[in-house]
Design a protein around this motif. Structure first.
Motif, PDB file in Angstrom:
ATOM      1  N   LEU A   1      94.390  64.391  13.403  1.00  0.00           N
ATOM      2  CA  LEU A   1      93.562  63.214  12.608  1.00  0.00           C
ATOM      3  C   LEU A   1      93.295  63.838  11.262  1.00  0.00           C
TER       4      LEU A   1
ATOM      5  N   PHE B   1      92.541  59.440   6.905  1.00  0.00           N
ATOM      6  CA  PHE B   1      91.102  59.857   7.623  1.00  0.00           C
ATOM      7  C   PHE B   1      90.478  60.929   6.981  1.00  0.00           C
TER       8      PHE B   1
ATOM      9  N   CYS C   1      86.493  61.024   6.708  1.00  0.00           N
ATOM     10  CA  CYS C   1      85.682  61.005   7.812  1.00  0.00           C
ATOM     11  C   CYS C   1      85.141  62.223   8.387  1.00  0.00           C
TER      12      CYS C   1
ATOM     13  N   GLU D   1      82.859  60.979  13.452  1.00  0.00           N
ATOM     14  CA  GLU D   1      83.880  59.685  13.288  1.00  0.00           C
ATOM     15  C   GLU D   1      85.409  60.012  13.702  1.00  0.00           C
TER      16      GLU D   1
ATOM     17  N   ILE E   1      87.562  58.450  16.729  1.00  0.00           N
ATOM     18  CA  ILE E   1      88.740  57.665  16.623  1.00  0.00           C
ATOM     19  C   ILE E   1      89.905  58.456  17.491  1.00  0.00           C
TER      20      ILE E   1
ATOM     21  N   ARG F   1      90.242  57.005  20.994  1.00  0.00           N
ATOM     22  CA  ARG F   1      91.076  55.509  20.939  1.00  0.00           C
ATOM     23  C   ARG F   1      92.378  55.567  20.548  1.00  0.00           C
ATOM     24  N   MET F   2      92.886  56.971  20.242  1.00  0.00           N
ATOM     25  CA  MET F   2      94.184  56.947  19.784  1.00  0.00           C
ATOM     26  C   MET F   2      95.193  57.512  20.825  1.00  0.00           C
TER      27      MET F   2
ATOM     28  N   ILE G   1      97.077  53.599  17.512  1.00  0.00           N
ATOM     29  CA  ILE G   1      96.037  52.983  18.144  1.00  0.00           C
ATOM     30  C   ILE G   1      96.052  51.571  18.171  1.00  0.00           C
TER      31      ILE G   1
ATOM     32  N   LYS H   1      91.522  48.706  19.942  1.00  0.00           N
ATOM     33  CA  LYS H   1      90.709  49.833  19.733  1.00  0.00           C
ATOM     34  C   LYS H   1      90.755  49.952  18.432  1.00  0.00           C
ATOM     35  N   PHE H   2      91.722  49.531  17.559  1.00  0.00           N
ATOM     36  CA  PHE H   2      91.400  49.889  15.895  1.00  0.00           C
ATOM     37  C   PHE H   2      90.341  48.934  15.456  1.00  0.00           C
TER      38      PHE H   2
ATOM     39  N   ILE I   1      87.122  50.581  16.077  1.00  0.00           N
ATOM     40  CA  ILE I   1      86.968  51.494  15.048  1.00  0.00           C
ATOM     41  C   ILE I   1      86.733  51.120  13.711  1.00  0.00           C
TER      42      ILE I   1
ATOM     43  N   LEU J   1      85.970  52.877   6.714  1.00  0.00           N
ATOM     44  CA  LEU J   1      87.553  53.035   6.841  1.00  0.00           C
ATOM     45  C   LEU J   1      88.304  51.810   6.565  1.00  0.00           C
TER      46      LEU J   1
END
Length: 703
Positions: free
Chosen positions: A25, A31, A34, A38, A42, A45-46, A124, A128-129, A132, A139
């Motif tokens: 990431l 990203f 972030c 954060e 993420i 969840r990816m 993602i 889940k996205f 986020i 974001l």
């Protein structure tokens, strides 16, 4: 705002997998802003998904199921019309994301996304996205701004879509000439592709700019002060304003403070900004290694590492090589990291085997040294001065060939088999040399492998012709024949191999100036073998083993015979390497050639029959002796086997030639397959055949 309490509440983390995703990431521009909490949110969840070349991520009309971002590889977004014709829309490359519009609107995907080469993506899932975006609303705003910028750029951009390639050039040592190499590569990329190229020089502000010393051999001297990198990261739109436009290679001179820890988090976004507007971005990096340099290397599509050839330099470079090996160890990453060794005249360069043993990695090429007397051309504009090497130097030719490979405008030369007919190939090569036709790879079968192998090693056509003239005497030809008990061939091949070893020595494929591919055939497995590693003489010996005439080569459970058995004109070998254009030289006799042979022979016999002993006794006796030996040889089983083999090869060569862009076919009438002593005549015929196709070849090269 995401807090540590929100993040750790009721969670038990899988640190190893999450940490790996966290590192991925950090490489994605979207990203970059972030914080670490954060990013870990993420990361959990990816997932990372891999795709092979030509696979499809999703099709037009598929439901929006996830957010995707490219970690490595290339994708193509396209549409198809009602007739099934493809219309390219955009290339998706490292750091870019897609699928977001459909995800936000809930509509089905409007484009197809195919993988152009092995790729790794961040994925993602939709739910889940959304989670986020709720936790990190900032974001969502960044994505909206990014989409807006992309649309505005597309509206004002006048160029067609293209795939950008980012090439980072780095050396951990001074005086290796990495900047000199990088600028020459950028210039050659422009000259060969005629596409937009930018040369970016990065250096540490606290150090003296190494390019400012004009007293150094092959130095670059900037005429304008460098731009502060931190200014560009704060305002990426300023990049367009500070790039120096020259009409050829655009220039960007940038300095940075290595102590600024925030800079490395912005480098991917900086590079992506350039990738939107240039086909090729050549990044010239400073010699010291820090987080910014390493991040730039890993964000690039290709990393060119330049090293010296001394044992001390190689030992010091091993940690750098290992670090980059680890960084480029993922799927589809193998060919992105290339090692180049700069040769020095005062040092004996180690062999490729020794270099690779020391570095534990493949060495892509050795770059020849450039002598001061070879720095003949001076490039000068209002931004930069540099002295360039003559176009005839080995270094310039090496860089040009590499630029042609990167820009996918390579020319392949397929040299066919055909016993003594192959001497006509020398005449074709002479024309290519004289006209300075660039050849980027040579594929040869049978005698095409022999002639092509010598040429690829750096022997000129005239030098090869001198070698061939050693057999102008029929008695000299007999020195190649080591007659054996004809169990699997008339001759053993040791005489030919001894002659080859005397000319070529123990050269390896990696020592060729032009990449070489040698075609042989494993008769046990009925399998075509393309040899491009190891000893060149051994490879040629395998490729020239005409069945029935020369004994095959037995090696590692294989029985290798003449490559012409399966592929007498290896056009397909060139095409399989991604070569865009192929010149093929077919030296197999056509049925028309054979018909003309028979007609000419008949006329010669009629003329000889008219000769009377009383009027010309010498000519009469000579004709009778020649006629006797001709009848004796023409009934020979080995002659029949070879001629039958060559006639079958002609059909295959004709089919293969249909896939070439230009086919050169010399006139081979009144020449037989064993007549090596007709060397000058055959060379002349090859030269005339190439001259007849010269306009087609020129058009192929320059259009």
């Amino acid at each position: 705002m995401l807090t540590s309490g929100d993040y750790f509440k009721g969670k038990r983390m899988n640190w190893s997998n999450t940490y790996t995703r966290f590192q991925l990431l950090k490489q994605v521009p979207i990203f970059a802003s972030c914080n670490w909490l954060e990013l870990y949110f993420i990361a959990e969840r990816m997932e990372t998904v891999s795709f092979k070349k030509n696979e499809t991520v999703y099709r037009k009309g598929d439901p929006a199921d996830a957010f995707y971002c490219v970690i490595s590889g290339r994708l193509l977004a396209y549409n198809c019309d009602t007739h099934g014709r493809r219309h390219d829309v955009d290339y998706i490359y490292r750091g870019m994301y897609f699928g977001i519009v459909s995800l936000l609107t809930g509509e089905a995907h409007s484009l197809n996304f195919d993988v152009l080469n092995d790729a790794v993506l961040i994925r993602i899932e939709k739910n889940k996205f959304n989670e986020i975006l709720k936790r990190i609303p900032r974001l969502g705003l960044e994505i909206s701004y990014s989409l807006s910028r992309r649309l505005k750029k597309q509206q004002r951009r006048e160029k067609n879509i293209f795939e950008s390639t980012i090439i980072a050039v780095y050396s951990p040592f001074h005086r290796i000439g990495s900047s000199f190499y990088a600028f020459n590569l950028a210039q050659q990329l422009y000259r060969e592709s005629r596409r937009k190229v930018v040369f970016v020089h990065l250096f540490k502000a606290s150090e003296q700019d190494p390019l400012g010393d004009e007293k150094k051999k092959s130095a670059l001297a900037w005429k304008r002060p460098a731009v502060d990198f931190s200014v560009l990261t704060q305002n990426t739109t300023a990049v367009d304003e500070v790039i120096s436009k020259t009409g050829e290679v655009d220039l960007l001179h940038v300095c940075f403070e290595s102590g600024d820890k925030d800079l490395s988090s912005h480098i991917s976004h900086f590079v992506s900004t350039l990738a939107h507007d240039y086909h090729y971005i050549v990044l010239d990096l400073p010699n010291h290694a820090d987080s910014l340099v390493f991040k730039t290397l890993t964000q690039s599509d290709e990393c060119h590492l330049l090293l010296g050839s001394s044992s001390q330099e190689l030992e010091l470079a091993k940690p750098v090589v290992q670090q980059l090996k680890d960084a480029f160890s993922g799927p589809g990453e193998k060919n992105r990291f290339k090692i180049f060794i700069r040769e020095r005249p005062e040092e004996r360069s180690p062999t490729f085997h020794d270099l690779e043993k020391t570095l534990a990695h493949t060495v892509y090429a050795k770059l020849s040294d450039v002598a001061a007397c070879d720095l003949l051309a001076r490039y000068s504009c209002e931004y930069l001065d540099i002295v360039l090497p003559s176009v005839d130097t080995v270094f310039a030719q090496q860089v040009r060939r590499l630029a042609r490979e990167i820009s996918k405008v390579q020319i392949g030369l397929a040299l066919g088999g055909g016993a003594a007919f192959g001497l006509s190939l020398i005449g074709v090569l002479r024309v290519l040399e004289k006209e300075k036709i660039p050849v980027d790879v040579v594929a040869g079968s049978s005698i095409g492998a022999l002639i092509g192998g010598m040429w690829a090693l750096g022997f000129s056509a005239d030098e090869i012709a001198d070698f061939a003239r050693e057999f102008r005497s029929k008695l000299r030809c007999l020195t190649l024949l080591d007659i054996v008990f004809p169990r699997s061939g008339l001759i053993g091949g040791r005489g030919i191999k001894r002659w080859l070893r005397g000319k070529i020595g123990s050269k390896d494929f990696q020592e060729t100036r032009i990449p070489l591919k040698v075609v042989a055939f494993d008769i046990l497995r009925h399998e075509e073998i393309v040899i491009d590693q190891g000893d060149i003489v051994d490879a040629i010996r395998q490729s020239i083993s005409i069945p029935g005439f020369m004994c095959p080569v037995r090696r590692q459970g294989r029985v290798m015979i003449d490559g012409g058995m399966a592929n007498p004109l290896p056009v397909n070998v060139c095409l399989s390497l991604g070569v865009s254009k192929v010149i093929a030289v077919n030296i197999m006799k056509s049925p028309d050639d054979v018909a003309r042979d028979m007609e000419a022979l008949k006329k010669e016999q009629e003329d000889e029959n008219r000769v009377r002993f009383t009027s010309a006794p010498g000519r009469f006796i000579k004709g009778k002796i020649a006629s006797f030996f001709q009848r004796l040889w023409s009934a020979n089983i080995f002659d029949l086997i070879v001629k039958n083999f060559l006639s079958m090869c002609y059909v295959l060569a004709e089919q293969s030639g249909q896939h070439a862009d230009v086919v050169v076919h010399p006139d081979l009438t009144r020449v037989d397959w064993y007549e090596l002593y007709k060397v000058d005549e055959l060379i002349d015929r090859g030269e005339k055949a190439a001259q007849a196709r010269l306009e087609e070849i020129r058009e192929l090269i320059y259009h």
